[in-house]
Design a protein around this motif. Structure first.
Motif, PDB file in Angstrom:
ATOM      1  N   PHE A   1      23.514  47.526 -14.697  1.00 23.46           N
ATOM      2  CA  PHE A   1      24.658  46.994 -15.130  1.00 23.46           C
ATOM      3  C   PHE A   1      26.006  47.741 -14.332  1.00 23.46           C
ATOM      4  CE2 PHE A   1      21.326  46.892 -18.318  1.00 23.46           C
ATOM      5  CZ  PHE A   1      21.070  45.636 -18.560  1.00 23.46           C
ATOM      6  N   ALA A   2      26.810  47.133 -14.391  1.00 25.58           N
ATOM      7  CA  ALA A   2      28.250  47.603 -13.894  1.00 25.58           C
ATOM      8  C   ALA A   2      29.446  47.259 -14.561  1.00 25.58           C
ATOM      9  CB  ALA A   2      28.436  47.003 -12.313  1.00 25.58           C
ATOM     10  N   ALA A   3      30.526  48.375 -14.630  1.00 23.07           N
ATOM     11  CA  ALA A   3      31.631  48.257 -15.413  1.00 23.07           C
ATOM     12  C   ALA A   3      32.896  48.884 -14.918  1.00 23.07           C
ATOM     13  CB  ALA A   3      31.337  48.949 -17.073  1.00 23.07           C
ATOM     14  N   GLY A   4      33.979  48.532 -15.135  1.00 24.82           N
ATOM     15  CA  GLY A   4      35.202  49.339 -14.703  1.00 24.82           C
ATOM     16  C   GLY A   4      35.569  48.883 -13.418  1.00 24.82           C
ATOM     17  N   ASP A   5      36.509  49.582 -12.768  1.00 21.61           N
ATOM     18  CA  ASP A   5      36.896  49.264 -11.337  1.00 21.61           C
ATOM     19  C   ASP A   5      35.854  49.029 -10.415  1.00 21.61           C
ATOM     20  OD1 ASP A   5      39.314  49.544 -12.692  1.00 21.61           O
ATOM     21  OD2 ASP A   5      40.027  50.956 -11.085  1.00 21.61           O
ATOM     22  N   VAL A   6      34.660  49.412 -10.626  1.00 22.45           N
ATOM     23  CA  VAL A   6      33.614  49.291  -9.435  1.00 22.45           C
ATOM     24  C   VAL A   6      33.145  47.911  -9.299  1.00 22.45           C
ATOM     25  CG1 VAL A   6      31.738  49.726 -10.961  1.00 22.45           C
ATOM     26  CG2 VAL A   6      31.428  50.466  -8.500  1.00 22.45           C
ATOM     27  N   ALA A   7      33.448  47.105 -10.409  1.00 24.19           N
ATOM     28  CA  ALA A   7      33.125  45.579 -10.245  1.00 24.19           C
ATOM     29  C   ALA A   7      34.359  44.909 -10.404  1.00 24.19           C
ATOM     30  CB  ALA A   7      32.078  45.384 -11.225  1.00 24.19           C
TER      31      ALA A   7
ATOM     32  N   THR B   1      41.042  47.245 -19.160  1.00 24.58           N
ATOM     33  CA  THR B   1      39.868  46.341 -18.867  1.00 24.58           C
ATOM     34  C   THR B   1      38.591  47.418 -18.500  1.00 24.58           C
ATOM     35  OG1 THR B   1      40.814  46.346 -16.701  1.00 24.58           O
ATOM     36  CG2 THR B   1      41.041  44.726 -18.057  1.00 24.58           C
ATOM     37  N   ALA B   2      38.596  48.467 -18.034  1.00 21.17           N
ATOM     38  CA  ALA B   2      37.549  49.228 -17.598  1.00 21.17           C
ATOM     39  C   ALA B   2      36.925  49.731 -18.887  1.00 21.17           C
ATOM     40  CB  ALA B   2      37.861  50.388 -17.011  1.00 21.17           C
ATOM     41  N   ALA B   3      37.378  50.123 -19.918  1.00 25.41           N
ATOM     42  CA  ALA B   3      37.121  50.256 -21.117  1.00 25.41           C
ATOM     43  C   ALA B   3      36.248  49.081 -21.863  1.00 25.41           C
ATOM     44  CB  ALA B   3      38.102  50.910 -22.139  1.00 25.41           C
ATOM     45  N   GLY B   4      37.082  47.881 -21.674  1.00 24.45           N
ATOM     46  CA  GLY B   4      36.321  46.887 -22.329  1.00 24.45           C
ATOM     47  C   GLY B   4      35.125  46.424 -21.621  1.00 24.45           C
ATOM     48  N   SER B   5      35.083  46.652 -20.344  1.00 21.76           N
ATOM     49  CA  SER B   5      33.615  46.288 -19.499  1.00 21.76           C
ATOM     50  C   SER B   5      32.621  47.347 -19.648  1.00 21.76           C
ATOM     51  CB  SER B   5      34.031  46.024 -18.260  1.00 21.76           C
ATOM     52  OG  SER B   5      34.537  47.257 -17.421  1.00 21.76           O
ATOM     53  N   GLY B   6      33.032  48.534 -20.070  1.00 20.16           N
ATOM     54  CA  GLY B   6      32.164  49.544 -20.450  1.00 20.16           C
ATOM     55  C   GLY B   6      31.577  49.489 -21.632  1.00 20.16           C
ATOM     56  N   CYS B   7      32.338  48.811 -22.756  1.00 14.92           N
ATOM     57  CA  CYS B   7      31.648  48.260 -24.002  1.00 14.92           C
ATOM     58  C   CYS B   7      30.616  47.218 -23.690  1.00 14.92           C
ATOM     59  CB  CYS B   7      32.932  47.721 -24.949  1.00 14.92           C
ATOM     60  SG  CYS B   7      32.450  46.581 -25.974  1.00 14.92           S
TER      61      CYS B   7
END
Ligand code: FAD
Length: 321
Positions: A286-292, A301-307
């Motif tokens: 899975f990938a989350a945050g600025d890397v994607a 948005t990084a925190a949201g996608s980490g969730c």
């Protein structure tokens, strides 16, 4: 070298990695989290964060990240001050090699972030770190330049978008580009060229950042940007431009070199995820945050996608039995 096995490994401790760690720990997954060379991520190099919800008067970037770290530890996250140097996503369980050891894991959340590209003038990165007037994020820092004259450097969509956005705050926005035409979309160019607050500087390169010594709001002596020295790329002539702020919009580099031959990346190097989820093409990764994310690039948005990544990982691991 012995290797230890884990259900979930999270790579990165920016807002995406820590949020994923908080959710995954609370779900009982006992994630192992690698901090890399920048524990706490990009926000550790900024001063005030005014747009992360929950902090009415703002919060310092490093303090916000320390709070996230403590919150993740509170629920049993295992943190390692190690940098992942190699991953093998072609075998099961997945294998990771860090500068210290070897690990295997059933699932991985990639939260390695991205880094802004700087001009390479030495001072630009340094001035961006303590509110010295240089930034790579108009959404984050535009508000600090209300009523001031500022500059944006770049010629792609991002640069023009940043320039247009900054006209809300600045009295004048100087847009500096080293060529005589933009790479940005036609629609964006039309809006930019028509804007009364934007002044274009074609065929210009920034060669020096000039600074003054002054005091910040905490009474500490700091160096702040005062003007730019521009070089004409056609005739080599030099000129000076007085500005209080410079927004560098020449692109971002996602931290994905580890995954180049392992995962499909987009043409700019960002990890590709399934729309509306954090799932990559490899089940369990899975990938989350600025890397994607080359669109929003914000802490929230990084925190949201980490969730999202933690929930996706938990469900996927649950399905594996
Ligand atoms: P990052 O914060 O980039 O963290 C990446 C993590 O991955 C780091 O811990 C790093 O060490 C780790 N890592 C990378 N490679 C490896 C590896 N091989 N092995 C192990 N670990 C690895 N956003 C806002 O919303 N508001 C603001 O006011 C704001 N101000 C900003 C000011 C500055 C100066 C900068 C640079 C950014 C700012 N941003 C702001 C943007 C925000 O910081 C980012 O959107 C956010 O940090 C992205 O979070 P992330 O978790 O995706 O990655």
């Amino acid at each position: 070298m012995t290797s230890t096995h884990h259900r979930l490994v999270i790579i990165g401790t920016g807002p995406a990695g820590y949020t994923a760690a908080i959710y995954a720990s609370r779900a009982g997954l006992e994630p192992l989290v690698f901090e890399g060379s920048q524990p706490g991520g990009q926000l550790t190099i900024t001063t005030e964060v005014e747009n992360f919800p929950g902090f009415t008067t703002g919060i310092s970037g490093p303090v916000l990240m320390e709070e996230m770290r403590e919150q993740a530890l509170r629920f049993g996250t295992k943190l390692r001050s190690e940098t992942v140097e190699k991953v093998d996503l072609k075998c099961r369980p997945f294998r990771l090699t860090t500068n210290v050891g070897e690990y295997t894991t059933e699932a991985i959340i990639i939260a390695t972030g991205a880094s802004a590209k700087w001009l390479g003038l030495g001072k630009d990165l340094e001035l961006s770190r303590h509110g010295g007037g240089v930034s790579a994020c108009a959404t984050c820092d535009g508000f600090f330049f209300r009523g001031m004259e500022i500059a944006v450097v770049g010629g792609g969509d991002t640069a023009l978008e940043e320039a247009l956005y900054l006209t809300k705050f600045a009295t004048k926005v100087h847009l500096i580009h080293r060529r005589d035409s933009f790479r940005a979309s036609k629609a964006m160019q039309v809006r930019t060229l028509a804007h009364e607050k934007i002044k274009l500087h074609w065929n210009k390169e920034i060669t020096h950042l000039q600074t003054i010594r002054t005091e910040n709001s905490f009474g500490e002596a700091v160096e702040k940007l005062s003007s730019l020295i521009l070089k004409d790329t056609v005739d080599g002539g030099l000129s000076s431009l007085s500005v209080k702020g410079l927004f560098v919009a020449i692109g971002h580099q996602p931290n994905t070199s580890l995954f180049e031959d392992q995962l499909p990346l987009d043409p700019s190097g960002y990890v590709l995820v399934e729309k509306g989820s954090s799932r990559t093409i490899i089940p369990g990764v899975f990938a989350a945050g600025d890397v994607a994310d080359h669109t929003y690039r914000q802490a929230i948005t990084a925190a949201g996608s980490g969730c999202m990544a933690a929930i996706d990982a938990e469900r996927w691991l649950g399905e594996q039995g």
